[in-house]
Design a protein around this motif. Structure first.
Motif, PDB file in Angstrom:
ATOM      1  N   VAL A 278      35.429 -30.465 -22.616  1.00  0.00           N
ATOM      2  CA  VAL A 278      35.785 -31.755 -22.968  1.00  0.00           C
ATOM      3  C   VAL A 278      37.012 -31.649 -24.199  1.00  0.00           C
ATOM      4  O   VAL A 278      36.601 -30.708 -24.973  1.00  0.00           O
ATOM      5  CB  VAL A 278      34.706 -32.342 -24.075  1.00  0.00           C
ATOM      6  CG1 VAL A 278      35.215 -33.871 -24.286  1.00  0.00           C
ATOM      7  CG2 VAL A 278      33.513 -32.881 -23.161  1.00  0.00           C
ATOM      8  N   ARG A 279      37.998 -32.390 -23.978  1.00  0.00           N
ATOM      9  CA  ARG A 279      39.320 -32.040 -24.942  1.00  0.00           C
ATOM     10  C   ARG A 279      38.961 -32.726 -26.097  1.00  0.00           C
ATOM     11  O   ARG A 279      38.570 -33.982 -26.138  1.00  0.00           O
ATOM     12  CB  ARG A 279      40.461 -32.484 -24.311  1.00  0.00           C
ATOM     13  CG  ARG A 279      41.609 -32.504 -25.206  1.00  0.00           C
ATOM     14  CD  ARG A 279      43.054 -32.895 -24.300  1.00  0.00           C
ATOM     15  NE  ARG A 279      44.039 -32.911 -25.570  1.00  0.00           N
ATOM     16  CZ  ARG A 279      45.270 -33.331 -25.124  1.00  0.00           C
ATOM     17  NH1 ARG A 279      45.695 -33.543 -23.906  1.00  0.00           N
ATOM     18  NH2 ARG A 279      46.366 -33.409 -26.265  1.00  0.00           N
ATOM     19  N   LEU A 280      39.253 -32.279 -27.287  1.00  0.00           N
ATOM     20  CA  LEU A 280      39.125 -32.810 -28.430  1.00  0.00           C
ATOM     21  C   LEU A 280      40.197 -33.256 -29.224  1.00  0.00           C
ATOM     22  O   LEU A 280      40.285 -34.370 -30.080  1.00  0.00           O
ATOM     23  CB  LEU A 280      38.404 -31.909 -29.240  1.00  0.00           C
ATOM     24  CG  LEU A 280      36.876 -31.439 -29.003  1.00  0.00           C
ATOM     25  CD1 LEU A 280      36.219 -30.208 -29.872  1.00  0.00           C
ATOM     26  CD2 LEU A 280      35.836 -32.412 -28.450  1.00  0.00           C
ATOM     27  N   ASP A 281      41.412 -32.584 -29.135  1.00  0.00           N
ATOM     28  CA  ASP A 281      42.588 -33.013 -30.044  1.00  0.00           C
ATOM     29  C   ASP A 281      43.278 -34.189 -29.128  1.00  0.00           C
ATOM     30  O   ASP A 281      43.067 -34.507 -27.869  1.00  0.00           O
ATOM     31  CB  ASP A 281      43.583 -31.721 -29.904  1.00  0.00           C
ATOM     32  CG  ASP A 281      44.030 -31.347 -28.645  1.00  0.00           C
ATOM     33  OD1 ASP A 281      43.084 -31.181 -27.875  1.00  0.00           O
ATOM     34  OD2 ASP A 281      45.234 -31.207 -28.384  1.00  0.00           O
ATOM     35  N   GLN A 282      44.184 -34.743 -29.786  1.00  0.00           N
ATOM     36  CA  GLN A 282      44.650 -35.974 -29.383  1.00  0.00           C
ATOM     37  C   GLN A 282      45.972 -35.762 -28.679  1.00  0.00           C
ATOM     38  O   GLN A 282      46.677 -34.909 -28.829  1.00  0.00           O
ATOM     39  CB  GLN A 282      45.137 -36.969 -30.487  1.00  0.00           C
ATOM     40  CG  GLN A 282      43.858 -37.496 -30.949  1.00  0.00           C
ATOM     41  CD  GLN A 282      42.905 -38.347 -30.335  1.00  0.00           C
ATOM     42  OE1 GLN A 282      43.153 -39.183 -29.492  1.00  0.00           O
ATOM     43  NE2 GLN A 282      41.715 -37.730 -30.254  1.00  0.00           N
ATOM     44  N   ARG A 291      44.523 -28.496 -26.936  1.00  0.00           N
ATOM     45  CA  ARG A 291      44.630 -27.325 -27.739  1.00  0.00           C
ATOM     46  C   ARG A 291      43.111 -27.017 -28.346  1.00  0.00           C
ATOM     47  O   ARG A 291      43.058 -26.116 -29.189  1.00  0.00           O
ATOM     48  CB  ARG A 291      45.658 -27.440 -29.019  1.00  0.00           C
ATOM     49  CG  ARG A 291      47.105 -27.472 -28.364  1.00  0.00           C
ATOM     50  CD  ARG A 291      47.589 -26.189 -27.805  1.00  0.00           C
ATOM     51  NE  ARG A 291      48.782 -26.385 -27.322  1.00  0.00           N
ATOM     52  CZ  ARG A 291      49.179 -26.411 -25.924  1.00  0.00           C
ATOM     53  NH1 ARG A 291      48.438 -26.765 -25.090  1.00  0.00           N
ATOM     54  NH2 ARG A 291      50.613 -26.356 -25.828  1.00  0.00           N
ATOM     55  N   ALA A 292      42.204 -27.817 -28.178  1.00  0.00           N
ATOM     56  CA  ALA A 292      40.795 -27.602 -28.794  1.00  0.00           C
ATOM     57  C   ALA A 292      39.728 -28.040 -27.726  1.00  0.00           C
ATOM     58  O   ALA A 292      40.020 -29.370 -27.297  1.00  0.00           O
ATOM     59  CB  ALA A 292      40.540 -28.402 -30.147  1.00  0.00           C
ATOM     60  N   PRO A 380      32.677 -42.020 -20.235  1.00  0.00           N
ATOM     61  CA  PRO A 380      33.661 -42.441 -20.452  1.00  0.00           C
ATOM     62  C   PRO A 380      34.357 -43.429 -21.253  1.00  0.00           C
ATOM     63  O   PRO A 380      34.179 -44.450 -20.840  1.00  0.00           O
ATOM     64  CB  PRO A 380      34.591 -41.799 -19.566  1.00  0.00           C
ATOM     65  CG  PRO A 380      34.032 -42.315 -18.235  1.00  0.00           C
ATOM     66  CD  PRO A 380      32.619 -42.354 -18.747  1.00  0.00           C
ATOM     67  N   PHE A 381      34.889 -43.195 -22.491  1.00  0.00           N
ATOM     68  CA  PHE A 381      35.261 -44.380 -23.306  1.00  0.00           C
ATOM     69  C   PHE A 381      36.563 -43.960 -23.861  1.00  0.00           C
ATOM     70  O   PHE A 381      36.517 -43.182 -25.091  1.00  0.00           O
ATOM     71  CB  PHE A 381      34.193 -44.682 -24.529  1.00  0.00           C
ATOM     72  CG  PHE A 381      34.521 -46.105 -25.095  1.00  0.00           C
ATOM     73  CD1 PHE A 381      34.032 -47.214 -24.506  1.00  0.00           C
ATOM     74  CD2 PHE A 381      35.462 -46.171 -26.067  1.00  0.00           C
ATOM     75  CE1 PHE A 381      34.403 -48.369 -25.090  1.00  0.00           C
ATOM     76  CE2 PHE A 381      35.611 -47.076 -26.760  1.00  0.00           C
ATOM     77  CZ  PHE A 381      35.139 -48.470 -26.209  1.00  0.00           C
ATOM     78  N   LYS A 382      37.714 -44.367 -23.565  1.00  0.00           N
ATOM     79  CA  LYS A 382      39.062 -44.074 -24.006  1.00  0.00           C
ATOM     80  C   LYS A 382      39.176 -42.285 -23.930  1.00  0.00           C
ATOM     81  O   LYS A 382      38.987 -42.008 -22.996  1.00  0.00           O
ATOM     82  CB  LYS A 382      39.285 -44.448 -25.400  1.00  0.00           C
ATOM     83  CG  LYS A 382      39.369 -45.971 -25.647  1.00  0.00           C
ATOM     84  CD  LYS A 382      39.481 -46.462 -26.847  1.00  0.00           C
ATOM     85  CE  LYS A 382      39.802 -47.933 -27.167  1.00  0.00           C
ATOM     86  NZ  LYS A 382      40.317 -48.657 -28.283  1.00  0.00           N
ATOM     87  N   ASP A 383      39.350 -41.693 -24.996  1.00  0.00           N
ATOM     88  CA  ASP A 383      39.418 -40.341 -25.030  1.00  0.00           C
ATOM     89  C   ASP A 383      37.943 -39.560 -25.312  1.00  0.00           C
ATOM     90  O   ASP A 383      37.914 -38.384 -25.513  1.00  0.00           O
ATOM     91  CB  ASP A 383      40.440 -39.820 -26.082  1.00  0.00           C
ATOM     92  CG  ASP A 383      41.787 -40.159 -25.423  1.00  0.00           C
ATOM     93  OD1 ASP A 383      41.852 -40.327 -24.301  1.00  0.00           O
ATOM     94  OD2 ASP A 383      42.680 -40.409 -26.580  1.00  0.00           O
TER      95      ASP A 383
END
Length: 957
Positions: A278-282, A291-292, A380-383
């Motif tokens: 799962v990507r955490l940064d925007q 990047r995270a 999934p909800f947005k990001d």
């Protein structure tokens, strides 16, 4: 093989792209707007939207067959008669103006650089299949440059032509620039040919250089091509991952000429076999551009790790960079890690001891028992991504997040827990990790080297866990200023569309002469998400104008326009991030997808067509790190049972019972059962009207040739590297196939399908086999003799498709056959993905639809009447047979090759059947019948039937 039989073998069609589906010149392509398919191909190659693979394909069917050396070693060989896959007109424009002389002369000045580049290309692509002089490649039949003889030509320009245009089982390599092609050719010639195979080394002189085609261009500048890393997969991607820190040592990979290969020691490795990254940064671009990240392992309900860096993973995997025998690793700094084991303690005993199936190498695989923990799915909800699972009877929602303390990343886990009695203890991280907890009803303690959260409240609990690298200080005080744990329930009802664009593509109608016309239903190659669109399954809704199509890269698409708008399709991306989807089925208007880690059922809660909940309908899958264990196809019977096939480990013994099996899933998804074993690489499953199945398998170890299996429950189908094989390794110890499929006919059969359409006239009710390897469609005539099904394959008169063909469905409304395909591993076809429609015309077909092996010969029945004179002439038929040897070695050469004599040909009273009387006919592994006839209307009629005879039937009285 007998000379007569060899002479009359059907040739692989040349000019596959141009001749296969060329519409009239002024029909435009839906995406590029090009005026012809030729220009369309050129454009797609330039855009690198067509991709070719070296893995699993002999880099040189440069190649396996011998050839005589030219009398004039330094002359430019004549390759005009070589059966290349692409014609020159199909190549990008720059290939028409290459200065081959200058490129070859430059090798002298840049010898060192060229050798380094060539070695890199060979070591990262070619070696997988071809190996080297020390280690055999994964495809033992691949050409060995150090000992074999080149087929097309052994000079650099001829080798360049094979690389560029493809030949036999070797696809064109348009991902390589001209400079890179000559670099790898230079490396192969100087490393292998000159030193070890000098008779095949071509000396270059001025006369040779002067004879090369003139040109003024060196071609495009070389660049590293990584389309898999450019795809926007969405903010999560499920795969098997190894979590490592940035200073991790190189991974262990066993190789060697002796199979099975030994198991590596992965006892200390941290694999998330069902890892949800799962990507955490925007930011845009999805998980690959992040990047995270954090990783959730849904086998064990654990947070496997969290890391940061300038890259997501190393992309080392067969469906990414095409590497065999490897799974992707994380790259960058691994800040937080949990070793492999249950994420939550047993809800009754409080123990973290892993109870799962233990394999031969000591590792444990598969999900935790359902009464312990069960993964239910994802929202999934947005990001954001919200995981839903149970521990005992407690229900849990969890999401990941990212914060920052003194410019150091702080990873967060937000959990909403509805307790239901019992112990609730969760491993958070190793003891040295910086951890803090906010929220009521839970406590943080240390236990056996781990920090553990215990849920102490009997009421619903919302907590937030903060995790950082061991060197981060002040975390406990800092969290007091953070927002309280959020309620996650509001994210479970459906959110705004993540992929709102609906893409349009035109249908290019086929106007081929003959019994079939093929429409090209191109997917949206230029999607805003840079999807590779390797299509791997399709099925229709009750509204036959609509279908769902899945792609091996993780997507599911809703496609509309099949019957109501015949000139245009709309494509809506409704799901993403799934783990290698290779089958799809619509049941009662619900979409089920076969993934490597689970069968997913998609739910749309707000009516925008996008999936708002990815329900894990069944996740009994035993997933290991091995690249080869694909979960293939999806079918359903009348009572709701689901079926898919699971491949085995390539060149290795099975680790888990599911390796190389046919699997049934109960209608409620709660139970999986193995119903047949012994498969090597089973590409899908076909349900038969009598309740049995058909499963194809691929040539390899213990498989002397490709096989089409008529499968009964409890049967063993030959792969002694499977889990707990029978003691009897002889041919008598396995079920025999319907037919052994010679690699020259089809190098990789996929799924079979029963024809269910009155529009298909004489083929209605017959059996079709799709070719992933060669992009063809075959008819499978068969019979049953004393309980044994046997028969053959006959190629239908269709042009080769631009992709390998994976799956097909008949549309009950229009009666046409729809096919989807891809090129990813081991296909000779050039295009990444494709969707096609086959329409049958009222033109005569002229193919054999029936075959019977009798004690005095073979009876063939055709779809239409035959010309009496040519049909009765024995000279118009050639029959050859040969045997195979089944062993632990890869594949088999031909043994006991014979050309059989035909004493007489009888024409049936219907004028459609011919009896080839063959004195001394016997059962045989492989028979090949070539025929050169005329139809009743006088049209030329040539073809080949390749079949297997297990038993000879009685001669009708």
């Amino acid at each position: 093989m007998a000379a007569a039989s060899q002479k009359n073998k059907q040739k692989v069609p040349e000019g596959m792209i141009e001749n296969a589906f060329s519409p009239k010149p002024l029909l435009k392509d839906p995406v590029s707007g090009q005026e012809s398919i030729k220009e369309f191909v050129n454009t797609k190659i330039k855009q690198m939207k067509i991709k070719f693979t070296i893995c699993c394909i002999p880099l040189m069917v440069l190649t396996i067959l011998s050839c005589n050396k030219s009398d004039n070693q330094n002359a430019l060989p004549d390759t005009s008669e070589a059966e290349f896959i692409l014609q020159r007109a199909d190549l990008p424009d720059y290939e028409q103006n290459i200065d081959h002389k200058a490129l070859l002369q430059a090798l002298g000045d840049r010898h060192g650089e060229s050798m380094r580049t060539g070695e890199h290309i060979y070591s990262n692509t070619c070696v997988t299949c071809h190996g080297n002089m020390e280690e055999e490649g994964s495809l033992p039949t691949a050409f060995k440059f150090w000992s074999g003889a080149f087929k097309v030509g052994n000079d650099p320009y001829s080798i360049y032509q094979t690389l560029t245009r493809g030949h036999g089982a070797m696809p064109p390599q348009v991902n390589l620039t001209p400079v890179e092609k000559y670099d790898v050719i230079h490396y192969i010639r100087e490393t292998f040919v000159a030193k070890e195979n000098p008779d095949q080394y071509f000396e270059i002189n001025e006369a040779y250089l002067a004879g090369l085609p003139a040109g003024t261009s060196m071609g495009p500048e070389p660049r590293e091509y990584k389309p898999w890393a450019e795809v926007d997969y969405g903010n999560f991607l499920i795969n098997t991952y190894e979590l490592v820190d940035e200073d991790a040592p190189p991974r262990e990979r066993s190789t060697g000429p002796v199979q099975p290969l030994p198991d590596e020691d992965f006892s200390e490795a941290n694999f998330a076999y069902k890892g949800i990254a799962v990507r955490l940064d925007q930011g845009p671009g999805g998980v690959a551009a992040g990047r995270a990240w954090m990783m959730f392992d849904h086998d064990l309900m654990r947070m496997a790790g969290a890391w940061t860096g300038k890259g997501f993973i190393d992309w080392e995997a067969i469906l990414f960079n095409e590497k065999h025998n490897i799974s992707p690793r994380t790259i960058g700094k691994l800040h937080v890690e949990n070793e492999t084991g249950p994420g939550w303690a047993h809800p009754e005993t409080g123990s973290f001891e892993d109870p799962r199936f233990q394999a031969r190498d000591g590792r444990k695989f598969g999900p935790l028992p359902r009464d312990w923990a069960h993964f239910e799915g994802m929202y999934p909800f947005k990001d954001q991504l919200i995981m839903k699972y149970t521990v005992g009877k407690a229900s849990i929602l969890e999401t990941f997040g990212l914060d920052s303390l003194d410019k150091q990343p702080v990873f967060t886990r937000t959990l909403n827990v509805i307790p239901a009695g019992g112990l609730l203890k969760m491993r958070v991280a190793k003891s040295e990790t910086a951890v803090a907890l906010t929220g009521e009803g839970a406590s943080l303690t240390e236990e056996n080297g781990y920090q553990v959260v215990s849920i102490t409240s009997s009421s619903p609990v919302s907590i937030k866990i903060f995790l950082a690298n061991a060197g981060v200080t002040g975390l406990q005080q800092w969290v007091r200023s953070r927002t309280p744990p959020a309620s996650l329930e509001k994210f479970t009802r459906g959110g705004p569309a993540r992929f709102p664009q609906v893409l349009k593509t035109n249908i290019i109608p086929g106007e081929q002469e003959g019994a079939f016309q093929v429409d090209i239903l191109n997917p949206p190659f230029n999607s805003p998400w840079k999807n590779q669109l390797r299509l791997s399954g399709l099925d229709f809704f009750r509204d036959r104008n609509k279908a769902v199509v899945c792609a091996a890269d993780g997507d599911v698409w809703l496609v509309e326009g099949f019957t109501e708008n015949e000139q245009q399709l709309s494509w809506q991306r409704i799901a993403s991030g799934l783990f290698q989807p290779l089958g799809i089925k619509v049941i009662d208007e619900e979409v089920f997808v076969t993934c490597r880690d689970q069968i997913v059922r998609l739910h749309d809660y707000n009516g925008d067509n996008e999936a708002d909940f990815y329900e894990s309908f069944n996740n009994d899958h035993q997933v290991t790190d091995h690249f080869h264990e694909f979960a293939m196809g999806l079918q359903a019977d009348a009572t709701g049972n689901l079926y898919y096939a699971k491949s085995a480990r390539h060149a290795r013994e099975a680790l888990v019972p599911q390796h190389g099996t046919l699997i049934r899933v109960s209608p409620d998804g709660k139970k999986s059962s193995i119903i047949a074993t012994g498969f090597r690489a089973a590409n899908g499953v076909c349900l038969n009207p009598d309740g049995s199945f058909i499963v194809t398998d691929q040539e390899g170890h213990w498989n002397p040739m490709n096989r089409i299996n008529w499968v009964e429950e409890g049967g063993f189908y030959g792969n002694m590297f499977g889990f707990d094989p029978p003691a009897d390794s002889t041919d008598a110890g396995m079920e025999q196939p319907l037919v052994w499929v010679e690699r020259e006919r089809d190098r990789s059969p996929s799924e079979l399908l029963w024809v269910d359409s009155e529009k298909w006239g004489p083929l209605n009710g017959k059996l079709l086999s799709f070719s992933y390897g060669y992009g063809k469609v075959y008819l499978v005539p068969f019979e049953e003799v004393d309980g044994q099904v046997q028969g053959g394959i006959v190629e239908l008169p269709l042009p080769r498709f631009a992709t390998g063909v994976m799956r097909g469905r008949f549309n009950p409304e229009d009666g046409h056959l729809y096919l989807c395909g891809l090129s990813a591993w081991g296909s000779t076809q050039p295009q990444l993905g494709g969707l096609y429609r086959i329409r049958m015309t009222d033109k005569p077909l002229h193919v054999p639809v029936g075959i019977e092996a009798q004690q005095d010969g073979v009876l063939l029945t055709f779809t239409e009447q035959l010309d009496e004179i040519t049909a009765r002439s024995a000279d118009n038929y050639q029959v050859a047979t040969w045997d195979l040897l089944r062993s632990r070695k890869y594949g088999s050469k031909h043994y006991n090759e014979q050309e059989l004599q035909i004493s007489e040909v009888e024409l049936g009273s219907d004028g459609k059947s011919v009896k080839l009387k063959i004195p001394g006919i016997e059962p045989t592994w492989v028979m090949e019948i070539n025929y050169q006839l005329k139809s009743g209307e006088g049209a030329s009629l040539e073809g080949v039937v390749q079949n297997t005879i297990h038993q000879l039937g009685n001669v009708p009285s």
